[in-house]
Design an enzyme around this catalytic site. Sequence first.
Site, PDB file in Angstrom:
ATOM      1  N   ASP A  18       1.464   6.733  -0.053  1.00  6.75           N
ATOM      2  CA  ASP A  18       0.650   5.704  -0.703  1.00  6.75           C
ATOM      3  C   ASP A  18       1.018   5.574  -2.182  1.00  6.75           C
ATOM      4  O   ASP A  18       1.260   6.579  -2.864  1.00  6.75           O
ATOM      5  CB  ASP A  18      -0.837   6.050  -0.594  1.00  6.75           C
ATOM      6  CG  ASP A  18      -1.347   5.941   0.831  1.00  6.75           C
ATOM      7  OD1 ASP A  18      -0.632   5.346   1.662  1.00  6.75           O
ATOM      8  OD2 ASP A  18      -2.439   6.451   1.110  1.00  6.75           O
ATOM      9  N   ASP A  77      -0.620  -6.349   3.813  1.00  7.24           N
ATOM     10  CA  ASP A  77      -0.980  -5.312   4.772  1.00  7.24           C
ATOM     11  C   ASP A  77      -1.992  -4.326   4.181  1.00  7.24           C
ATOM     12  O   ASP A  77      -1.907  -3.964   3.006  1.00  7.24           O
ATOM     13  CB  ASP A  77       0.301  -4.570   5.172  1.00  7.24           C
ATOM     14  CG  ASP A  77       0.062  -3.470   6.178  1.00  7.24           C
ATOM     15  OD1 ASP A  77      -0.421  -3.771   7.278  1.00  7.24           O
ATOM     16  OD2 ASP A  77       0.370  -2.293   5.859  1.00  7.24           O
ATOM     17  N   ASN A  88       0.801  -1.217   0.000  1.00  7.31           N
ATOM     18  CA  ASN A  88       0.000   0.000   0.000  1.00  7.31           C
ATOM     19  C   ASN A  88       0.837   1.272   0.000  1.00  7.31           C
ATOM     20  O   ASN A  88       0.421   2.307  -0.508  1.00  7.31           O
ATOM     21  CB  ASN A  88      -0.926   0.009   1.214  1.00  7.31           C
ATOM     22  CG  ASN A  88      -1.790   1.243   1.276  1.00  7.31           C
ATOM     23  OD1 ASN A  88      -2.664   1.436   0.444  1.00  7.31           O
ATOM     24  ND2 ASN A  88      -1.525   2.107   2.256  1.00  7.31           N
ATOM     25  N   GLU A 134      -5.069  -8.393   5.266  1.00 11.88           N
ATOM     26  CA  GLU A 134      -5.608  -7.647   6.401  1.00 11.88           C
ATOM     27  C   GLU A 134      -6.623  -6.640   5.889  1.00 11.88           C
ATOM     28  O   GLU A 134      -6.257  -5.616   5.305  1.00 11.88           O
ATOM     29  CB  GLU A 134      -4.490  -6.920   7.150  1.00 11.88           C
ATOM     30  CG  GLU A 134      -5.013  -6.120   8.339  1.00 11.88           C
ATOM     31  CD  GLU A 134      -4.142  -4.907   8.671  1.00 11.88           C
ATOM     32  OE1 GLU A 134      -4.138  -4.496   9.837  1.00 11.88           O
ATOM     33  OE2 GLU A 134      -3.489  -4.360   7.757  1.00 11.88           O
TER      34      GLU A 134
END
Length: 543
Positions: free
Chosen positions: A210, A240, A142, A276
Amino acid sequence: MKQAYQKFRRSFALILALAIMLSTLSACRKEEKAEGWRAKEVAVIDDNYRTWYEIFVYSFCDSDGDGIGDLQGVISKLDYITDMGFNGIWLMPIMPSNSYHKYDVKDYLAIDPVYGTMDDFDELAAECNKRGIKLIIDLVLNHTSPEHPWFAAARDYLESLGPDEEPSAEECQYYGYYNFVKGNPSSNAWYQVGSSDYYYEGQFSPEMPDVNFASQELRKDFEAIMDFWLEKGVGGFRLDAVKEFYSGATDKNVEVLSWVNDYVKSAKPDAYIVGECWEGLLTYAQYYASGVDSFFDFEFAGPTGIITKTINYSGAENSAQAYAKALVRVQNSIREYREDAIDAPFFVNHDLARAAGYMSYDARKVKMAAALNILMSGSAFVYYGEEIGMTGSGRDENKRAPMFWSADADAAGITKGPQDMEPQENRFASAEEQMKAEDSIYSFYKDTILLRNQNPEIARGTVARLEEVEDQDIAAISKTYDGKTIYMLYNVSETDEKQVEMSQYGELEVAGYLSVDGGEVTIEDGTVTLPSYSVVVLAEKPQ
């Protein structure tokens, strides 16, 4: 007088002999009980339904005395991990980073020097393979560190532009790797790029810019990174923050995950991927449409999750019956999106306070909560130190405290933990001490994982609730896998022994059981007797 004395001596000798005989018989019975179901053959299947041990390398085990955990430290504890019954390891980020947590990656193709070298990693992968352990690593897609060469190149490019020049990914491909805008967007999630007029998105932190998954060049670079680690011997990845690839856009996030899954599985078909997605069930269930094997089951985790409510709260909505219903509900919800989905239950992880605190440091509750987690279907995850009831709450660093190997602070392997960690006082004994005690939290965890490993149906079985069992303190379920059905009863009463009639399900026998106080679970004429806080696995009697 002399005759009376001799008579007394003979009587005393007889009583002493009888006492010794009874003591020996009792010891034999205890030994027989200790063997019992625990002596059964373990039926571990080499697939992705595993029992995983999550390791924060920084705090786990120090091999060189610098106070920081390292890969050699992990290698030194592999026998400890396998002896517990774990057959999967998830390493939190191990790549170069400026932070203690290492989720701001500076180089995806290297090992952080404080953890060791790539040779150390190669040795770890080889040693895991020898032991039948599948090793997965955290892959942070990410965002990167602002010191990553991609971001540094994009920053330098933007700062070089004149007032009237417009940036272009054709001129600098790394400009397209991140989310940049010209002018201050007046948002807490956007930060200035050096001294330029441009700002970059960083939903988590200015130290975590990001990335932009619309860039196909970025995706190609990530594919090369995934190839690199798969060739190094990793068995898959923990992904993640998958819901933040495109914050608030589930469909776009699912598309990114589909690309990752398809690419990884084309390179290594048996690889395991777990994501996640820190959301409620109705949201994270949708992510299974991506083809990714698992997503962490946040329904049951943490201080407000189903496990904590089942142990600590009263009322029908928090009863054992409600726990059983939730098992079926979660299973059915994720199977709406993919029939072969593998749930990923956990109780706590590195982002949550330690479970012992939720249970008010009551060892009985800590043990029972462990059973409710580990005996769920899917791939069960356990955070390092939970098996000994470690302490840790409050600031993030506190949740990643040193593994409590020994009460001797100078013992080999003890780490110092993150720099800003507050002093932690463990309420339960060290691993060294608990490994010697049959009634310890450690021993209960070990028995629970053994029970899971002996019965493949526990991880892989389709769950159904036994509606005929109406006691609110009893969770009664069946699990069916590969043509075989087992029955599981959980007595979640803190104080009461329970009896459950099971004759309607055929002629059953005890295949194994757990009891927080060491009491025995029995079945006689179809009636099962369970001590308080206990679990039993029942199987059909061989003909």
